[in-house]
Design an enzyme around this catalytic site. Sequence first.
Site, PDB file in Angstrom:
ATOM      1  N   GLY A  48       0.789  -1.244   0.000  1.00 19.26           N
ATOM      2  CA  GLY A  48       0.000   0.000   0.000  1.00 19.26           C
ATOM      3  C   GLY A  48       0.811   1.277   0.000  1.00 19.26           C
ATOM      4  N   GLU A 104       4.153   4.462   5.433  1.00 15.10           N
ATOM      5  CA  GLU A 104       2.962   3.600   5.444  1.00 15.10           C
ATOM      6  C   GLU A 104       1.802   4.308   4.761  1.00 15.10           C
ATOM      7  OE1 GLU A 104       1.639   0.964   5.394  1.00 15.10           O
ATOM      8  OE2 GLU A 104       0.912   0.178   7.307  1.00 15.10           O
ATOM      9  N   ASP A 108      -4.937   1.946  10.769  1.00 10.34           N
ATOM     10  CA  ASP A 108      -6.328   1.664  11.100  1.00 10.34           C
ATOM     11  C   ASP A 108      -6.352   1.189  12.552  1.00 10.34           C
ATOM     12  OD1 ASP A 108      -9.024   1.340   9.888  1.00 10.34           O
ATOM     13  OD2 ASP A 108      -8.701  -0.788  10.221  1.00 10.34           O
ATOM     14  N   THR A 112      -0.785  -3.640  12.441  1.00 10.55           N
ATOM     15  CA  THR A 112       0.299  -3.803  11.465  1.00 10.55           C
ATOM     16  C   THR A 112       1.533  -3.008  11.893  1.00 10.55           C
ATOM     17  OG1 THR A 112      -1.331  -4.073   9.706  1.00 10.55           O
ATOM     18  CG2 THR A 112       0.917  -3.546   9.026  1.00 10.55           C
ATOM     19  N   LEU A 113       1.310  -1.748  12.249  1.00 14.37           N
ATOM     20  CA  LEU A 113       2.440  -0.895  12.619  1.00 14.37           C
ATOM     21  C   LEU A 113       3.060  -1.295  13.947  1.00 14.37           C
ATOM     22  CD1 LEU A 113       4.105   1.423  11.534  1.00 14.37           C
ATOM     23  CD2 LEU A 113       2.214   0.689  10.133  1.00 14.37           C
ATOM     24  N   LYS A 136      -6.654   6.757  10.588  1.00 13.32           N
ATOM     25  CA  LYS A 136      -8.057   6.643  11.019  1.00 13.32           C
ATOM     26  C   LYS A 136      -8.052   6.508  12.531  1.00 13.32           C
ATOM     27  CE  LYS A 136      -9.685   3.694   7.238  1.00 13.32           C
ATOM     28  NZ  LYS A 136     -10.301   2.380   6.963  1.00 13.32           N
ATOM     29  N   ARG A 170      -4.834   0.311  -7.221  1.00 15.05           N
ATOM     30  CA  ARG A 170      -3.798   1.033  -6.476  1.00 15.05           C
ATOM     31  C   ARG A 170      -3.268   2.214  -7.281  1.00 15.05           C
ATOM     32  NH1 ARG A 170      -2.120  -2.345  -2.156  1.00 15.05           N
ATOM     33  NH2 ARG A 170      -2.389  -4.565  -2.524  1.00 15.05           N
TER      34      ARG A 170
HETATM   35  P1  IMP Z   1      -4.194  -1.980  10.748  1.00 16.52           P
HETATM   36  O1  IMP Z   1      -3.247  -3.123  11.037  1.00 16.52           O
HETATM   37  O2  IMP Z   1      -5.596  -2.288  11.207  1.00 16.52           O
HETATM   38  O3  IMP Z   1      -3.704  -0.652  11.253  1.00 16.52           O
HETATM   39  O4  IMP Z   1      -4.338  -1.908   9.184  1.00 16.52           O
HETATM   40  C1  IMP Z   1      -3.355  -1.386   8.415  1.00 16.52           C
HETATM   41  C2  IMP Z   1      -3.385  -1.946   7.009  1.00 16.52           C
HETATM   42  O5  IMP Z   1      -4.718  -2.319   6.614  1.00 16.52           O
HETATM   43  C3  IMP Z   1      -2.933  -0.877   6.047  1.00 16.52           C
HETATM   44  O6  IMP Z   1      -1.549  -0.964   5.852  1.00 16.52           O
HETATM   45  C4  IMP Z   1      -3.745  -1.170   4.820  1.00 16.52           C
HETATM   46  O7  IMP Z   1      -3.029  -2.066   3.987  1.00 16.52           O
HETATM   47  C5  IMP Z   1      -5.002  -1.836   5.314  1.00 16.52           C
HETATM   48  N1  IMP Z   1      -6.123  -0.873   5.378  1.00 16.52           N
HETATM   49  C6  IMP Z   1      -6.627  -0.281   6.470  1.00 16.52           C
HETATM   50  N2  IMP Z   1      -7.646   0.543   6.168  1.00 16.52           N
HETATM   51  C7  IMP Z   1      -7.790   0.441   4.828  1.00 16.52           C
HETATM   52  C8  IMP Z   1      -8.679   1.087   3.883  1.00 16.52           C
HETATM   53  O8  IMP Z   1      -9.549   1.901   4.227  1.00 16.52           O
HETATM   54  N3  IMP Z   1      -8.504   0.740   2.576  1.00 16.52           N
HETATM   55  C9  IMP Z   1      -7.549  -0.155   2.166  1.00 16.52           C
HETATM   56  N4  IMP Z   1      -6.696  -0.741   3.006  1.00 16.52           N
HETATM   57  C10 IMP Z   1      -6.810  -0.449   4.320  1.00 16.52           C
HETATM   58 MG    MG Z   2      -4.234  -3.445   1.961  1.00 19.18          MG
END
Ligand code: IMP
Ligand code: MG
Length: 187
Positions: A48, A104, A108, A112-113, A136, A170
């Site tokens: 991403g 990044e 969300d 992941t981070l 977010k 993308r």
């Molecule tokens: P997290 O681990 O929940 O913070 O999610 C992070 C990863 O989820 C990001 O690196 C994105 O690849 C994916 N992601 C989160 N929100 C979205 C979105 O609204 N659209 C597409 N990918 C998302």
């Molecule tokens: Mg993704």
Amino acid sequence: MSAGYEKFLQEILIDEQTLQARVKELGQQISADYADCDDLLLICILKGGVVFLADLTRYMTVPHEIDFLAVSSYGKGARESRGHVRIDMDLTEEITGRHVLIVEDIIDSGHTLRFVLDVLQARDPASLRLVTLMDKPVRRTVDIPIDYVGFEIENKFVFGYGLDLDEKFRNLPFVGVVNLESLPEDV
Ligand code: IMP
Ligand code: MG
């Protein structure tokens, strides 16, 4: 001919001009902050982050290297991160003693981070910072220290400018909100 994304697009959230202006600002700010650093390494989180990285690196004026780290949440097609993250492709560079800036696309839940920060911190970089194009904050379940944020956005599922919709689109130059009613349930 239609590019195919139109039926999934509810609205454009961040248009191309706004994105470019903000990424340019980030590039300038980061360049100023690292003006005295001669060993900066940008680590792009794949997939991403790749479009953001490609623009950010060209707006930067301090010398730096780039490298790539591919991670994924377990499973496929889910809109929610499940909290289990793994490395799909590791860095090519050693980062011990180096100044590292993670690039990044969006934060969300933060799972992941959190994983990426823990993995990279264990390799003992001289410094470790984070720039995310989008944040977010209302979705966060794990606390993440963010050094640079492009845009804070609401709790909407977005695509384009590096972010995929079932691995596609993308390449769109803008960030759009997904029309959830247009999706099959498992995407
Ligand atoms: P997290 O681990 O929940 O913070 O999610 C992070 C990863 O989820 C990001 O690196 C994105 O690849 C994916 N992601 C989160 N929100 C979205 C979105 O609204 N659209 C597409 N990918 C998302
Ligand atoms: Mg993704």
